[in-house]
Enzyme design. Structure first.
Site, PDB file in Angstrom:
ATOM      1  N   PHE A 139      20.117 -45.250 -44.964  1.00 30.61           N
ATOM      2  CA  PHE A 139      21.385 -44.937 -44.303  1.00 30.61           C
ATOM      3  C   PHE A 139      21.678 -46.047 -43.288  1.00 30.61           C
ATOM      4  O   PHE A 139      20.783 -46.468 -42.551  1.00 30.61           O
ATOM      5  CB  PHE A 139      21.283 -43.572 -43.606  1.00 30.61           C
ATOM      6  CG  PHE A 139      22.612 -43.089 -43.087  1.00 30.61           C
ATOM      7  CD1 PHE A 139      23.521 -42.491 -43.932  1.00 30.61           C
ATOM      8  CD2 PHE A 139      22.953 -43.271 -41.761  1.00 30.61           C
ATOM      9  CE1 PHE A 139      24.756 -42.065 -43.463  1.00 30.61           C
ATOM     10  CE2 PHE A 139      24.185 -42.846 -41.282  1.00 30.61           C
ATOM     11  CZ  PHE A 139      25.082 -42.237 -42.144  1.00 30.61           C
ATOM     12  N   ASP A 208      12.843 -40.471 -41.245  1.00 29.21           N
ATOM     13  CA  ASP A 208      14.144 -39.842 -40.999  1.00 29.21           C
ATOM     14  C   ASP A 208      14.238 -38.638 -41.942  1.00 29.21           C
ATOM     15  O   ASP A 208      14.204 -38.795 -43.169  1.00 29.21           O
ATOM     16  CB  ASP A 208      15.256 -40.869 -41.276  1.00 29.21           C
ATOM     17  CG  ASP A 208      16.659 -40.319 -41.006  1.00 29.21           C
ATOM     18  OD1 ASP A 208      16.842 -39.088 -41.050  1.00 29.21           O
ATOM     19  OD2 ASP A 208      17.570 -41.144 -40.798  1.00 29.21           O
ATOM     20  N   TYR A 233      22.870 -30.887 -37.914  1.00 30.57           N
ATOM     21  CA  TYR A 233      24.149 -30.439 -38.494  1.00 30.57           C
ATOM     22  C   TYR A 233      24.182 -30.329 -40.013  1.00 30.57           C
ATOM     23  O   TYR A 233      25.162 -29.842 -40.555  1.00 30.57           O
ATOM     24  CB  TYR A 233      25.301 -31.348 -38.025  1.00 30.57           C
ATOM     25  CG  TYR A 233      25.044 -32.841 -38.130  1.00 30.57           C
ATOM     26  CD1 TYR A 233      25.125 -33.499 -39.344  1.00 30.57           C
ATOM     27  CD2 TYR A 233      24.729 -33.582 -36.995  1.00 30.57           C
ATOM     28  CE1 TYR A 233      24.883 -34.859 -39.429  1.00 30.57           C
ATOM     29  CE2 TYR A 233      24.499 -34.949 -37.065  1.00 30.57           C
ATOM     30  CZ  TYR A 233      24.565 -35.583 -38.283  1.00 30.57           C
ATOM     31  OH  TYR A 233      24.317 -36.919 -38.359  1.00 30.57           O
ATOM     32  N   LYS A 234      23.126 -30.781 -40.712  1.00 32.67           N
ATOM     33  CA  LYS A 234      23.164 -30.702 -42.180  1.00 32.67           C
ATOM     34  C   LYS A 234      22.546 -29.374 -42.626  1.00 32.67           C
ATOM     35  O   LYS A 234      23.145 -28.322 -42.453  1.00 32.67           O
ATOM     36  CB  LYS A 234      22.434 -31.904 -42.784  1.00 32.67           C
ATOM     37  CG  LYS A 234      23.089 -33.251 -42.472  1.00 32.67           C
ATOM     38  CD  LYS A 234      22.309 -34.373 -43.135  1.00 32.67           C
ATOM     39  CE  LYS A 234      22.737 -35.746 -42.666  1.00 32.67           C
ATOM     40  NZ  LYS A 234      24.052 -36.154 -43.166  1.00 32.67           N
ATOM     41  N   ARG A 382      28.732 -36.910 -54.392  1.00 33.34           N
ATOM     42  CA  ARG A 382      27.500 -36.329 -53.865  1.00 33.34           C
ATOM     43  C   ARG A 382      27.649 -34.819 -53.736  1.00 33.34           C
ATOM     44  O   ARG A 382      28.623 -34.329 -53.169  1.00 33.34           O
ATOM     45  CB  ARG A 382      27.263 -36.949 -52.495  1.00 33.34           C
ATOM     46  CG  ARG A 382      25.837 -37.089 -52.100  1.00 33.34           C
ATOM     47  CD  ARG A 382      25.724 -37.946 -50.866  1.00 33.34           C
ATOM     48  NE  ARG A 382      26.480 -37.415 -49.739  1.00 33.34           N
ATOM     49  CZ  ARG A 382      26.099 -37.501 -48.470  1.00 33.34           C
ATOM     50  NH1 ARG A 382      24.965 -38.075 -48.172  1.00 33.34           N
ATOM     51  NH2 ARG A 382      26.834 -37.023 -47.497  1.00 33.34           N
TER      52      ARG A 382
END
Ligand SMILES: Cc1ncc(COP(=O)(O)O)c(C=O)c1O
Length: 423
Positions: A139, A208, A233-234, A382
């Site tokens: 990322f 990560d 938040y995921k 995705r």
């Protein structure tokens, strides 16, 4: 027969029918968890890998935090409503989901900031070594922060292809920074093997866990991990911009020198001393005042995991992703899709990524029909499968919608072509 133990959808009878999907749902031990989320009618939400759905426990808890603890309690709530110890308390809850001890995880800042803190701290633990090793497909923020740290301290950030990481580990490397589940492909690194090899050459590893925490089991301590970080938040469903978490293995905590020496990481913040003395243990990873409302939302959201066996969650996640891949094979042949995610269930996280030259417009057309996924440049569609709130029948319906979007060429409408700021 417990169909959730099937390793992949290849064991399902083909052609797969919607009735077969409903039969899987009837046996789903996690089906009860769906009730824990407030999802809009008519939406199939395949974007929990970007922003998790809202747990029903959140609004009432937020209302109490705002109307009583903030409005009435005012400053007293830092003590009386236990606001002050929330970073440790919520960190302890997340620790249980990632295979760590409660006092090895704390909630603070964002992934980017936590990565900065642990990379500098790791370099300080390996004086004489100047290389931060990363991978090309990580990322971007992970690469940007690693590059920024390297420039700041006079180190070198060396990024290699994912399959070359093991070979690139040598005695020059101070620290390796990798994302456990790749954000685009969904491919999973072997955390145990990479950590072991890194330790053999004397390097440290930062994981990560953005696409791991809450999505699948993770065994940080069993893998002997050094550092890790992840967002709220995921798959943890803590809400937009929820605070992140950071893990530091107990063996590294004493003596660890992270660079953002803020007052909340001080041993005695309310002595207001002019000299910095780091707090013992994980508390020294704190910097400034915690975003209490975000923390309170995250803490309430985490109750959605109460009583959830992470192995059962993984089995369901693999069942959903395997089903999606099998249905794409069955329903979408000839429409120009590629598969960017490994077919082997153990080699992927909880997402499936397709490729298509018209990916952006196709995702927009799906969203217009209530099937929410996202797009990652240049050609990735995705789809995230949050096993706490998705069903097999929804996977069927999502693929049926995609089939319709393709067969009708609905994606080619002009309104689906214009790029929005957030894709
Ligand atoms: C792997 C990974 N790391 C980091 C981030 C973002 O980090 P931050 O919390 O600093 O915005 C994301 C966001 O999607 C991500 O997928």
């Amino acid at each position: 027969m417990n169909l959730f133990n099937l390793p992949s959808s290849s064991a399902l009878t083909t052609p797969i029918t919607r009735a077969a999907c409903l039969a899987l749902d009837a046996q789903d031990p996690l089906a009860r968890c769906r009730e824990r989320f407030a999802l809009p009618e008519g939406v199939i939400y395949l974007d929990g890998n970007s922003l998790g759905a809202m747990p029903r426990a959140v609004p009432a808890r937020m209302q109490r935090a705002i109307e009583q603890e903030w409005a009435q309690g005012l400053i007293r709530s830092w003590n009386d409503a236990d606001w002050y110890p929330a970073p440790q308390r919520v960190g302890g809850r997340i620790a249980a989901l990632v295979g760590a001890e409660a006092d090895e995880v704390i909630v603070a800042d964002s992934i980017s900031i936590n990565l900065f803190k642990v990379l500098v701290a790791a370099l300080r633990l390996r004086p004489g070594r100047r290389v931060i090793l990363g991978e090309n497909a990580n990322f971007p923020t992970d690469a940007y922060v690693a590059g920024g740290v390297a420039e700041l301290v006079g180190a070198e950030f060396r990024a290699v292809d994912s399959e070359d990481v093991l070979a690139a580990l040598n005695e020059d490397v101070a620290v390796v920074t990798l994302t456990h589940v790749n954000y685009k492909s969904g491919k999973v690194y072997d955390m145990a093997a990479i950590t072991k090899r890194a330790h053999e050459v004397g390097a440290l590893v930062v994981w990560d866990l953005a696409h791991t925490a809450g999505a699948m089991p993770c065994a940080l301590n069993a893998c002997n991990a050094d550092f890790a970080l992840g967002c709220g938040y995921k798959y943890l469903n803590g809400g937009p911009g929820a605070p992140a978490f950071v893990f530091v293995a107990k063996r590294h905590q004493d003596g660890l020198r992270q660079p953002l020496t803020g007052w909340h990481g001080h041993a005695r913040p309310f002595e207001f001393s002019q000299s910095y003395v780091p707090a013992p243990g994980i508390d020294r990873m704190l910097v400034g005042t915690a975003p209490q409302l975000g923390l309170i939302a995250l803490e309430a959201a985490l109750t959605a995991f109460d009583g959830v066996d992470m192995q059962a969650l993984r089995r369901k996640s693999q069942s959903l992703t395997s089903l999606f891949i099998a249905l794409v094979d069955q329903e979408l042949a000839g429409h120009g899709f590629g598969l960017a995610t490994p077919r082997e269930p153990n080699a992927r996280g909880s997402q499936v990524s397709l490729t298509h030259a018209e990916g952006y417009a196709i995702v927009q057309a799906l969203i217009a029909r209530g099937v929410i996924g996202d797009f990652r440049s240049p050609d990735i569609l995705r789809f995230g499968f949050a096993a706490l709130y998705l069903s097999h029948a929804e996977v069927w319906d999502a693929v049926a919608t995609l089939q319709d979007v393709m067969a009708s060429a609905a994606w080619s409408a002009p309104e689906f072509m214009a790029r929005k700021a957030v894709t």
